[in-house]
Design an enzyme around this catalytic site. Structure first.
Site, mmCIF file in Angstrom:
data_model
loop_
_atom_site.group_PDB
_atom_site.id
_atom_site.type_symbol
_atom_site.label_atom_id
_atom_site.label_comp_id
_atom_site.label_asym_id
_atom_site.label_seq_id
_atom_site.Cartn_x
_atom_site.Cartn_y
_atom_site.Cartn_z
ATOM 1 N N ASP A 194 0.856 -1.181 0.000
ATOM 2 C CA ASP A 194 0.000 0.000 0.000
ATOM 3 C C ASP A 194 0.894 1.234 0.000
ATOM 4 O O ASP A 194 2.112 1.119 -0.069
ATOM 5 C CB ASP A 194 -0.930 0.007 1.227
ATOM 6 C CG ASP A 194 -0.177 0.253 2.534
ATOM 7 O OD1 ASP A 194 1.072 0.318 2.520
ATOM 8 O OD2 ASP A 194 -0.848 0.399 3.570
ATOM 9 N N ASP A 196 1.380 4.829 2.325
ATOM 10 C CA ASP A 196 0.975 5.451 3.586
ATOM 11 C C ASP A 196 1.350 6.933 3.590
ATOM 12 O O ASP A 196 2.489 7.286 3.279
ATOM 13 C CB ASP A 196 1.688 4.762 4.760
ATOM 14 C CG ASP A 196 1.512 3.254 4.734
ATOM 15 O OD1 ASP A 196 0.439 2.780 5.137
ATOM 16 O OD2 ASP A 196 2.443 2.539 4.288
ATOM 17 N N ASP A 284 -3.357 4.518 2.763
ATOM 18 C CA ASP A 284 -3.703 4.914 4.137
ATOM 19 C C ASP A 284 -3.414 6.392 4.305
ATOM 20 O O ASP A 284 -2.287 6.839 4.076
ATOM 21 C CB ASP A 284 -2.860 4.130 5.161
ATOM 22 C CG ASP A 284 -3.291 2.671 5.276
ATOM 23 O OD1 ASP A 284 -4.463 2.370 4.969
ATOM 24 O OD2 ASP A 284 -2.460 1.842 5.686
HETATM 25 N N1 CTP Z 1 0.514 1.106 11.366
HETATM 26 C C1 CTP Z 1 -0.111 1.623 12.480
HETATM 27 N N2 CTP Z 1 -1.470 1.447 12.657
HETATM 28 C C2 CTP Z 1 -2.188 0.783 11.722
HETATM 29 C C3 CTP Z 1 -1.571 0.278 10.567
HETATM 30 C C4 CTP Z 1 -0.197 0.458 10.427
HETATM 31 O O1 CTP Z 1 0.532 2.235 13.314
HETATM 32 N N3 CTP Z 1 -3.499 0.636 11.914
HETATM 33 C C5 CTP Z 1 1.953 1.312 11.217
HETATM 34 C C6 CTP Z 1 2.701 -0.014 11.217
HETATM 35 O O2 CTP Z 1 3.165 -0.317 12.503
HETATM 36 C C7 CTP Z 1 3.841 0.243 10.276
HETATM 37 C C8 CTP Z 1 3.391 1.404 9.397
HETATM 38 O O3 CTP Z 1 2.201 1.896 9.976
HETATM 39 O O4 CTP Z 1 4.952 0.654 11.038
HETATM 40 C C9 CTP Z 1 3.187 0.989 7.976
HETATM 41 O O5 CTP Z 1 2.305 -0.113 7.922
HETATM 42 P P1 CTP Z 1 2.078 -0.988 6.626
HETATM 43 O O6 CTP Z 1 1.602 -0.150 5.503
HETATM 44 O O7 CTP Z 1 1.206 -2.116 7.018
HETATM 45 O O8 CTP Z 1 3.521 -1.622 6.336
HETATM 46 P P2 CTP Z 1 4.750 -1.136 5.459
HETATM 47 O O9 CTP Z 1 5.935 -1.210 6.332
HETATM 48 O O10 CTP Z 1 4.469 0.175 4.816
HETATM 49 O O11 CTP Z 1 4.879 -2.290 4.392
HETATM 50 P P3 CTP Z 1 4.237 -2.346 2.922
HETATM 51 O O12 CTP Z 1 5.313 -1.823 2.020
HETATM 52 O O13 CTP Z 1 3.943 -3.764 2.652
HETATM 53 O O14 CTP Z 1 3.012 -1.503 2.923
HETATM 54 MN MN MN Z 2 2.661 0.495 3.765
HETATM 55 MN MN MN Z 3 -0.437 0.881 5.532
#
Ligand code: CTP
Ligand code: MN
Ligand code: MN
Length: 360
Positions: A194, A196, A284
């Site tokens: 995703d 963020d 997100d």
């Molecule tokens: N996070 C959070 N609360 C949530 C979802 C995520 O605090 N409800 C934090 C996670 O702990 C993470 C960060 O947001 O440190 C990013 O989460 P995520 O997008 O799931 O992982 P990524 O490390 O960005 O991996 P990816 O590249 O697969 O998206």
């Molecule tokens: Mn992410």
């Molecule tokens: Mn995320």
């Protein structure tokens, strides 16, 4: 000597022991599917130690003295060093249980609990899930509808294009507000599941109620395929920072699926079907007051395991409670002020690690 907590040592994106760490991470993931928290942590910690080593592990003796290498993890590494494969890991990866749990938890809106319930009921495929729409949440329906796109990795170019779109919408809604890319892309990853973003405004209070307007702006451009808005709970839980057990933050947020316009490829006349004009991407969006921004940035940059270790370090070594809102001293009942991530590391007595070194 290797420090025990992942937040005490650099963890680069690419390292020297990928085959070994991936084997342990598979076992950690499988333990998570069985809700075995202890095993999940043991394997995750051992895998993370491997990511910080300055060279490839070539013999078992190199593991001596490393933290978190218990009997089981050591045996897995030994087998990999001797045979190039590990029977247990191979069996897990081939198992119907692991493959189905992986498939189901990859659907947007499906966690381990739900995936396990479906598995116990005998469900095995996404089509079987689609046949029971009455049992699915709106989020899961969207997850299944856009499954193909969402299971394709998001590339950095997509993340940058999305940042442009979101920045334009934010600028139009509230001049002066800023959009910061966080998550895996901020850690230097080339792709992710995703994208963020953190949104804030230098003048605290200006950011209140911003997100619904930004979403409307994106919607009017036809970019929003799905979104789930959560209003901020900052006001009615002034003490959320003091709830040490709560790891979920209470910022205003939107978990969405956006349709990202794709650059049209020059199609050979008549030879190719027209390519789709957009691709579904999970995004997100999180809004934070500026005073909490450094903590939110640190909390949302990840990796998830790095965050977990940072909080464990704060609690166990410093007696302080850290989350995405702030840092709290439960003894003196006071919160700390920070204007940057560097400040937060300093307050915890940790050497600063840039995002690229937080790939624990
Ligand atoms: N996070 C959070 N609360 C949530 C979802 C995520 O605090 N409800 C934090 C996670 O702990 C993470 C960060 O947001 O440190 C990013 O989460 P995520 O997008 O799931 O992982 P990524 O490390 O960005 O991996 P990816 O590249 O697969 O998206
Ligand atoms: Mn992410
Ligand atoms: Mn995320």
């Amino acid at each position: 000597s290797m420090p025990a907590y992942a937040c005490q040592r650099p963890s680069p994106l690419t390292h020297h022991n990928t085959l070994l760490s991936e084997a342990l991470e598979t076992l950690a993931e499988a333990a998570g599917f069985e809700a075995n928290e202890g095993r999940l942590l043991s394997f995750s910690r051992a895998a993370s130690v491997l990511k910080s080593l300055p060279c490839p592990v070539a013999s078992l003796s190199q593991l001596h003295g490393l933290p978190y290498f218990g009997e089981h993890s050591t045996r897995v590494i030994q087998e990999l060093l001797e045979h190039g494969t590990c029977e247990e890991v191979k069996q897990v990866r081939c198992s119907e249980r692991y493959q189905t749990m992986k498939l189901f938890t990859q659907v947007f809106g499906v966690g381990v609990k739900t995936a396990n319930r479906w598995y116990q009921e005998g469900l095995r495929t996404l089509d079987e899930l689609r046949e029971q729409p009455q049992r699915l949440t709106q989020q899961q329906k969207a997850g299944l509808q856009y499954y193909q796109d969402l299971s394709t990795p998001v590339r950095r170019a997509d993340a940058e294009a999305l940042q442009q779109l979101i920045e334009a919408a934010v600028r139009q809604t509230l001049p002066g507000a800023t959009v910061t890319l966080t998550g895996g892309f901020r850690r230097g990853k080339l792709q992710g599941h995703d994208v963020d973003f953190l949104i804030t405004h230098p003048e605290e209070g200006q950011e209140v109620g911003l997100l619904p307007k930004v979403m409307s702006c994106l919607q009017s451009q036809g970019l929003v395929l799905y979104h789930q808005y959560h209003r901020s709970h900052l006001a009615d839980s002034a003490h959320n920072l003091r709830q040490r057990s709560s790891t979920m933050d209470v910022f205003e947020r939107s978990f969405c699926i956006l349709g990202l316009p794709q650059p049209q490829q020059a199609a050979l006349a008549g030879a190719l079907p027209p390519c789709p004009t957009w691709k579904a991407v999970r995004v997100d969006l999180v809004v934070t007051p500026s005073s909490q921004f450094p903590f939110a940035l640190l909390g949302w940059t990840g990796s998830q395991f790095f965050e977990r270790e940072l909080r464990r370090f704060s609690r166990q070594e410093k007696g302080l409670w850290l989350n995405s809102h702030g840092l709290f001293d439960p003894e003196q009942k006071r919160v700390f002020h920070a204007t940057s991530e560097e400040d937060v590391f300093r307050l915890l007595g940790l050497k600063y690690l840039p995002p690229e070194q937080r790939n624990a």
